[in-house]
Design an enzyme around this catalytic site. Structure first.
Site, PDB file in Angstrom:
ATOM      1  N   HIS A 196     -13.882 -14.361  -5.395  1.00 37.79           N
ATOM      2  CA  HIS A 196     -13.852 -12.976  -4.931  1.00 37.79           C
ATOM      3  C   HIS A 196     -14.357 -12.066  -6.051  1.00 37.79           C
ATOM      4  O   HIS A 196     -14.382 -12.438  -7.209  1.00 37.79           O
ATOM      5  CB  HIS A 196     -12.446 -12.573  -4.499  1.00 37.79           C
ATOM      6  CG  HIS A 196     -11.829 -13.542  -3.534  1.00 37.79           C
ATOM      7  ND1 HIS A 196     -12.068 -13.492  -2.189  1.00 37.79           N
ATOM      8  CD2 HIS A 196     -10.996 -14.603  -3.727  1.00 37.79           C
ATOM      9  CE1 HIS A 196     -11.411 -14.477  -1.588  1.00 37.79           C
ATOM     10  NE2 HIS A 196     -10.759 -15.158  -2.497  1.00 37.79           N
ATOM     11  N   ASP A 226     -11.479 -23.491  -1.066  1.00 36.40           N
ATOM     12  CA  ASP A 226     -10.176 -23.435  -1.726  1.00 36.40           C
ATOM     13  C   ASP A 226      -9.029 -22.933  -0.875  1.00 36.40           C
ATOM     14  O   ASP A 226      -7.889 -23.341  -1.065  1.00 36.40           O
ATOM     15  CB  ASP A 226     -10.274 -22.630  -3.027  1.00 36.40           C
ATOM     16  CG  ASP A 226     -11.019 -21.324  -2.869  1.00 36.40           C
ATOM     17  OD1 ASP A 226     -11.392 -20.977  -1.740  1.00 36.40           O
ATOM     18  OD2 ASP A 226     -11.226 -20.647  -3.882  1.00 36.40           O
ATOM     19  N   TYR A 457     -20.239  -9.330   3.197  1.00 33.78           N
ATOM     20  CA  TYR A 457     -20.752  -9.597   1.846  1.00 33.78           C
ATOM     21  C   TYR A 457     -21.371 -10.984   1.724  1.00 33.78           C
ATOM     22  O   TYR A 457     -22.267 -11.213   0.911  1.00 33.78           O
ATOM     23  CB  TYR A 457     -19.657  -9.416   0.799  1.00 33.78           C
ATOM     24  CG  TYR A 457     -18.555 -10.452   0.827  1.00 33.78           C
ATOM     25  CD1 TYR A 457     -18.746 -11.735   0.336  1.00 33.78           C
ATOM     26  CD2 TYR A 457     -17.301 -10.146   1.330  1.00 33.78           C
ATOM     27  CE1 TYR A 457     -17.745 -12.689   0.357  1.00 33.78           C
ATOM     28  CE2 TYR A 457     -16.283 -11.078   1.352  1.00 33.78           C
ATOM     29  CZ  TYR A 457     -16.509 -12.350   0.876  1.00 33.78           C
ATOM     30  OH  TYR A 457     -15.513 -13.288   0.914  1.00 33.78           O
TER      31      TYR A 457
END
Length: 915
Positions: A196, A226, A457
């Site tokens: 992130h 993850d 994004y």
């Protein structure tokens, strides 16, 4: 600047020029620029900015205060600024011009969400970390690092730093990049980033960073799935959804759940902590509506989590890392008491009879009874039977993981694959997709418009990278840009990065960066790649693996070796791994630069993730203040490096970051709804909710009724259907498979991942007798409530003053470990005592919280501490910062995967006497 014809010059130099024309001219080499890169860049920027002269942004609030807009990982915000300093960062409260909110009518009541953004706790703390004392304000060089002489890599993490100029820092980094290519060749430059980043479609690591790296050539660090581990490596084989990393879709489920659901089973699910993905506290009000409607709640979690505390209900606390034992026992009750949907199982699934024989013990002689389960998960058999009967007699939603059908929780421990697989199987037995029977927790699936085009994004931003981002999903034909390709075929698996550096080799499986099919998880790759150099330089872009990966003393040791000749860290704060860099490049926050993005919109692997919000809020992220100190935007740092490397114009295409924002705006549906001038001024746009008749249909309803799908789900690809396009699931049969065709094709005899979900004891649990005797406490480390991974922890954040996040003792803020009163008494541990949490992998000094919220034999401490503060030699001494993942195992859940089992491990806890 030269152009092939006068007509082309007029076409490209006019204010009304089209970017596609410029891109085509550049690709066809009929336009050319010569001169120093920085001057060519200046010329291009000047031409493009002419049309924006005099532009104004922000709202004058009076008394010298200007209100700007920005966006965080936990929601869109208003930012009030006076005299160049931020006064406050607050939720956006919508005005009368903004689109109306939706309303759901359910059971005689009407529900309408608040007309504002609902921020996470860490978003409320943003101001404190912007002005943190730990901000990196100047370029820094390690004091005993000489790029022309002795480099002293063994002192990384110990040496101090000295301030240097930007020119010196950038020259060193650019020269090292060129040296790597000249001396070592393809693949020598290793890159990595956190999962992130600061919010924005330009600043996120899949955008400008990706573009720069592709232009120089690099060995990327490949991420594991993850937060989806068990779903990707396990559940996807039962129902598909590989393009969602094995997690399910969520369309239309909020309305359906409020109207039809009678009970919610939260299983390893704490949406009040994890907020789904980037969704702030938007889902809280919806779960309170469910409580108002009288829904029943059951919480299955070793920790009495925050969702259970808010909603109440029945709490069952299984022993951690016992996988699907409880699931199998529930299935046993349903089978033996005839409490499952036989018609659905017969028509919408395959392989049930074979799995049924396993449940009944016909395969191995062990019936998976509630009593059998009691020896594994530890839940009283009577409670298991009561739960199974209650579940089957009500319209029940299963909330598995933080978002309801993916992300976080038990999918990330040593038995997480079998746990996630069993979640799908249980829902198949109850008729997934029938009214009131689905997966979700009111966190996702709101009735908002999913047809309005604005990218997330993960859809590549300005990367130009069509192969390893989601750029092709929406923006391929909408936003022309020069494509970029990485010439290196080498990659390093993130969970074996230390081994790749220290031992020069690594091997792993899967390709979750391109999960177009179920079979993507079966791809094997090795490091080093044929013909490529071992990595010699490391470009680290934000984030900290020490606080987020597994057995992370390994990462510390990897930094302190001469096998890494050069390390550059581009970061905002001096935290985590920044202390191991040779050169530190200080980046600014997204409040100090231009960007554009939509709150909670990931795109790519989390398609339509904005469906977690009550309103779609698209933000032009204003540059609210000037960069602090000498820090620069990530874009400007890459631009200046690109200029030194002779690729400046190719990187920027002659644009500033501001111009890239305008280009992205032009490529979306925004121009038809709000002018650029108005968006500049106001800063945000609320996408109107659709009329009731156009709301998304509930996910899986069409599947349950054997119809062509009627949800806007992009996957699977056309080639993955076994019959009519849009009908059925991604599996070979097109149905939910109790016995997985994909696993039968790949490795039908794999004992770690059998073709149907079975109970496989943990390799680090109560069955590992010798280890369990030495380390008798099962530590669980879920995603934190008050920080977003390492974001907003440490660095003087307001967050550290929350008593359930850190504890201030003797002037130091310690991480918290939670321990049951009986376990604490046995160890003479009292509330707020300093304790050592340890095993053979390392030790962490924490403050004890003695609580009944964990059962005996279980301890709890959140992952993702941002502070690594060893009290002795880095990598070989206890850490008092709180990096609990020093203790988790590097072993993958199964060998044939690239997976983390960091959710749980065995530890001992004792009082810390300072030695």
């Amino acid at each position: 600047m030269t152009m092939e014809t006068a007509e082309l010059a007029v076409k490209l130099m006019s204010p009304a020029k089209k970017q596609l024309d410029m891109i085509n001219a550049m690709k066809e080499m009929v336009v050319n620029m010569e001169g120093p890169d920085h001057l060519m860049q200046w010329f291009g920027e000047t031409l493009n900015l002419i049309e924006h002269v005099g532009s104004e942004y922000g709202i004058d609030m009076g008394n010298g205060v200007t209100r700007y807009v920005n966006c965080t990982n936990g929601g869109a915000v208003h930012v009030d600024v006076k005299d160049g300093k931020i006064l406050r960062i607050i939720p956006i409260e919508f005005d009368d011009e903004d689109a109306a909110s939706w309303t759901i009518e359910a059971r005689g009541k009407k529900f309408t969400p608040p007309r504002k953004t609902s921020l996470s706790s860490y978003s409320h703390a943003m101001k404190s970390i912007i002005y943190s004392k730990d901000r990196l304000l100047y370029p820094m060089k390690r004091v005993d690092f000489d790029h022309n002489g002795e480099r002293n890599p063994e002192n990384r993490g110990v040496s101090g730093y000295e301030r240097i100029s930007w020119d010196e820092a950038l020259d060193i980094v650019a020269n090292e990049i060129m040296r790597m290519k000249e001396v070592h060749g393809q693949g020598a430059i290793l890159s990595s980033n956190g999962s992130h980043h600061m919010w924005g479609n330009l600043g996120y690591w899949l955008s400008a960073f990706k573009r720069f790296l592709n232009l120089i050539g690099h060995t990327p660090t490949i991420q594991n799935p993850d937060s989806w581990e068990g779903w990707y490596w396990g559940a996807s084989n039962h129902w598909g959804y590989s393009m969602r990393l094995g997690g399910g879709e969520c369309y239309g489920l909020v309305e359906e759940q409020l109207k039809e659901c009678e009970m919610i089973v939260f299983w390893s699910s704490d949406p009040e902590s994890t907020c789904g993905v980037y969704a702030g506290m938007e889902g809280t009000i919806r779960r309170l509506w469910a409580k108002e409607l009288g829904m029943k709640f059951v919480h299955i979690d070793p920790y009495y989590n925050h969702t259970a505390a808010l909603l109440g209900g029945k709490w069952l606390a299984p022993r951690p890392a016992t996988g699907n034992s409880l699931s199998l026992a529930i299935a046993y009750v349903w089978i033996t008491e005839d409490l499952y949907d036989k018609e659905y199982v017969a028509t919408r699934t395959t392989g049930f009879d074979e799995w049924k024989d396993y449940i009944l013990g016909k395969k191995d002689g062990i019936p998976k009874t509630p009593e059998w389960q009691e020896g594994e998960a530890g839940i009283p058999a009577k409670d298991v039977r009561a739960l199974a009967r209650e579940w089957a007699s009500h319209k029940t939603y299963l909330s598995a993981g933080g978002a309801g059908n993916n992300v976080g929780g038990a999918c990330r421990d040593s038995t997480g694959i079998e746990w996630a697989r069993s979640m799908v199987c249980l829902m198949a037995m109850q008729g997934l997709g029938k009214p009131g029977v689905n997966m979700g927790n009111l966190q996702a699936g709101t009735p908002i418009d999913r047809t309005f085009c604005f990218p997330g994004y993960a859809e590549g931003g300005m990367s130009g990278s069509y192969l390893d981002t989601g750029l092709a999903m929406r923006m391929l034909n909408r936003m022309p840009q020069i494509p970029t390709l990485n010439p290196s075929f080498q990659k390093v698996p993130r969970l074996q990065l230390p081994e790749a550096i220290l031992e020069g080799k690594a091997e792993t499986w899967g390709n979750n960066n391109a999960p177009f099919s179920i079979e993507s998880q079966f791809q094997k790759f090795d490091y080093p790649a044929p013909g490529h150099s071992p990595v010699r330089m490391y470009y680290k872009y934000g984030g900290s693996f020490i606080g987020t990966q597994s057995e992370t003393n390994r990462y510390v040791k990897a930094y302190r070796t001469d096998k890494l000749e050069f390390v550059v860290n581009q970061s905002i704060w001096f935290e985590g791994e920044a202390q191991f860099a040779d050169i530190i490049l200080p980046a600014c926050t997204n409040f100090e630069r231009w960007d554009i993005g939509e709150s909670a919109n990931c795109g790519g692997y989390v398609q339509d993730s904005f469906g977690q919000l009550n309103h779609r809020v698209i933000t032009l992220q204003h540059k609210c203040i000037e960069p602090l100190g000498e820090s620069k935007s990530d874009y400007d740092i890459f631009q200046e490096l690109a200029n030194r490397l002779g690729i400046g114009p190719v990187f920027s295409e002659g644009n500033t970051a501001f111009e890239w924002c305008k280009r992205l705006y032009d490529a979306t549906d925004l121009p038809g709804k709000i002018s650029w001038k108005k968006l500049m001024k106001k800063g945000y746009y609320v996408v109107p909710a659709p009329p009731e008749e156009l709301r998304s249909k509930p996910s899986y309803r069409a599947f349950a009724e054997d119809r062509v799908k009627d949800t806007p789900e992009l996957g699977p690809l056309p080639g993955d259907y076994n019959g009519k396009f849009g009908k059925g699931l991604q599996t070979q049969s097109g149905k939910i498979e109790f016995v997985c065709s994909s696993l039968k094709r790949f490795d039908p005899n794999d004992p770690e991942r059998p073709v149907m979900t079975k109970y496989i004891p943990s390799w680090e649990g109560h069955h590992t007798a010798e280890l369990y005797e030495k380390y008798p406490l099962q530590l669980i480390s879920p995603h934190p409530r008050y920080s977003f991974h390492t974001h907003n922890d440490g660095k003087d954040s307001f967050t550290i003053d929350i008593k359930n996040h850190r504890v201030l003792l003797d002037g130091y803020y310690y991480w918290i470990v939670r321990i049951n009163p009986e376990d604490a008494k046995q160890r003479n541990i009292k509330e707020k005592d300093l304790v050592k949490v340890f095993n053979d992998r390392g030790a962490v000094i924490c403050a004890a919280q003695v609580t009944e919220r964990v059962s005996r034999g279980t301890s709890h401490s959140y992952e993702s501490c941002s502070v690594y503060d060893p009290i002795g030699e880095p990598g070989n001494s206890p850490d008092r910062g709180g990096c609990i993942n020093l203790l988790s195992s590097k072993r993958p859940i199964i060998k044939k995967s690239h997976s983390t089992s960091a959710m749980s491990c065995l530890v001992q806890i004792e009082r810390w006497e300072g030695k």
